[in-house]
Scaffold this motif. Structure first.
Motif, PDB file in Angstrom:
ATOM      1  N   GLU A   1       1.845   9.525  -5.774  1.00 13.49           N
ATOM      2  CA  GLU A   1       2.341  10.897  -5.545  1.00 13.49           C
ATOM      3  C   GLU A   1       3.439  11.261  -6.544  1.00 13.49           C
ATOM      4  N   VAL A   2       4.398  10.349  -6.702  1.00 11.28           N
ATOM      5  CA  VAL A   2       5.539  10.647  -7.577  1.00 11.28           C
ATOM      6  C   VAL A   2       5.074  10.822  -9.040  1.00 11.28           C
ATOM      7  N   LEU A   3       4.119   9.990  -9.461  1.00  9.11           N
ATOM      8  CA  LEU A   3       3.674  10.048 -10.859  1.00  9.11           C
ATOM      9  C   LEU A   3       2.542  11.059 -11.070  1.00  9.11           C
ATOM     10  N   GLY A   4       1.990  11.563  -9.960  1.00  8.51           N
ATOM     11  CA  GLY A   4       0.869  12.502 -10.069  1.00  8.51           C
ATOM     12  C   GLY A   4      -0.364  11.844 -10.663  1.00  8.51           C
ATOM     13  N   LYS A   5      -0.561  10.581 -10.295  1.00 15.40           N
ATOM     14  CA  LYS A   5      -1.694   9.803 -10.823  1.00 15.40           C
ATOM     15  C   LYS A   5      -2.533   9.343  -9.634  1.00 15.40           C
ATOM     16  N   PRO A   6      -3.840   9.573  -9.629  1.00 16.56           N
ATOM     17  CA  PRO A   6      -4.649   9.126  -8.486  1.00 16.56           C
ATOM     18  C   PRO A   6      -4.509   7.617  -8.247  1.00 16.56           C
ATOM     19  N   VAL A   7      -4.585   7.219  -6.978  1.00 13.71           N
ATOM     20  CA  VAL A   7      -4.407   5.798  -6.627  1.00 13.71           C
ATOM     21  C   VAL A   7      -5.332   4.876  -7.444  1.00 13.71           C
ATOM     22  N   PRO A   8      -6.635   5.191  -7.581  1.00 16.25           N
ATOM     23  CA  PRO A   8      -7.494   4.266  -8.348  1.00 16.25           C
ATOM     24  C   PRO A   8      -7.014   4.099  -9.796  1.00 16.25           C
TER      25      PRO A   8
ATOM     26  N   TYR B   1       0.837  -1.210   0.000  1.00 13.27           N
ATOM     27  CA  TYR B   1       0.000   0.000   0.000  1.00 13.27           C
ATOM     28  C   TYR B   1       0.870   1.258   0.000  1.00 13.27           C
ATOM     29  N   SER B   2       1.993   1.236   0.763  1.00 13.74           N
ATOM     30  CA  SER B   2       2.899   2.399   0.784  1.00 13.74           C
ATOM     31  C   SER B   2       3.497   2.642  -0.588  1.00 13.74           C
ATOM     32  N   LEU B   3       3.900   1.558  -1.247  1.00 18.86           N
ATOM     33  CA  LEU B   3       4.496   1.690  -2.579  1.00 18.86           C
ATOM     34  C   LEU B   3       3.484   2.276  -3.568  1.00 18.86           C
TER      35      LEU B   3
END
Ligand code: HEM
Length: 190
Positions: free
Chosen positions: A56-63, A48-50
């Motif tokens: 965050e790093v890619l600027g892409k929402p988690v879903p 989950y942390s990864l």
């Protein structure tokens, strides 16, 4: 979860964004693992942390990231020697989606299953069932002891459709994180 999952996430980031980005993900997630061992279990919190750090790093929402990962996972496992297992699961989406539990169960001959090892170690596979099966349409029910992975299921189904060379439309019907008993999806393919 099994190292193989973290390894596939690493592979996806490396493939599309390169080594420096993956290093940034590891740093942000505070994960100090040089190489994930496929058959070893790592805490779910690490996965989950990864995923959170990659988002965050890619600027892409988690879903969105989880959905892309689901699609990548089908390609990845296909290339990691699990293609025949996917092929044996069926010739069309209805057959494969109906055989997912059997498929994960058969993986128990490779990955130690839960019950045979300490709690929170070993494989804790999800469970699926299909209802309202119609010509090339069905409702897919997804049960897991984990949370937040429904978008990954959407990507996984899209990955299976790609593998089976069909087009698919998938829409989530019930949401565990909104208080429903489990996640379910309407799936139609052509
Ligand atoms: C041959 C291909 C596949 C392999 C080798 C595989 C193997 C695995 C493994 C090792 C895990 C981690 C379980 C754990 O560590 O507790 C997992 C989790 C999972 N698998 Fe599969 N899998 C495959 C295909 C699929 C497909 C096609 C789907 C669905 C359409 C699927 C759905 C899931 C989901 C949603 C999880 C996350 C765990 C959870 O929900 O609790 N898998 N799989």
């Amino acid at each position: 979860m099994y190292g193989m999952i973290n390894r596939a996430l690493e592979d996806m980031v490396l493939t599309y964004h390169g080594q420096d980005t993956w290093r940034a993900v590891l740093r942000k997630a505070d994960v100090d693992v040089e190489m994930f061992v496929r058959m070893e279990t790592y805490p779910d919190s690490m996965t989950y942390s990864l995923v959170g750090a990659a988002s965050e790093v890619l600027g892409k929402p988690v879903p969105d990231l989880l959905r892309a990962f689901g699609l990548f996972w089908v390609r990845y496992t296909g290339g990691e020697g699990y293609g025949p297992l996917l092929d044996e699961a069926g010739d069309n989406l209805t057959e494969v989606l109906s055989n997912l539990d059997e498929m994960h169960f058969r993986l128990g001959t490779i990955f130690p299953m839960y019950g045979s090892v300490k709690p929170d170690q070993g494989m804790q596979p999800p469970q699926f069932s299909c209802t309202d099966i119609d010509d090339k349409a069905l409702t897919l029910h997804y049960y897991s002891k984990r949370s937040g992975l429904a978008p990954m299921v959407i990507g996984l189904v899209e990955g299976l459709a790609e593998r089976l060379k069909c087009t698919v439309e998938i829409r989530q019907l019930t949401f565990k994180d909104r208080g429903d008993d489990h996640d379910s999806f309407f799936v139609r393919y052509a």
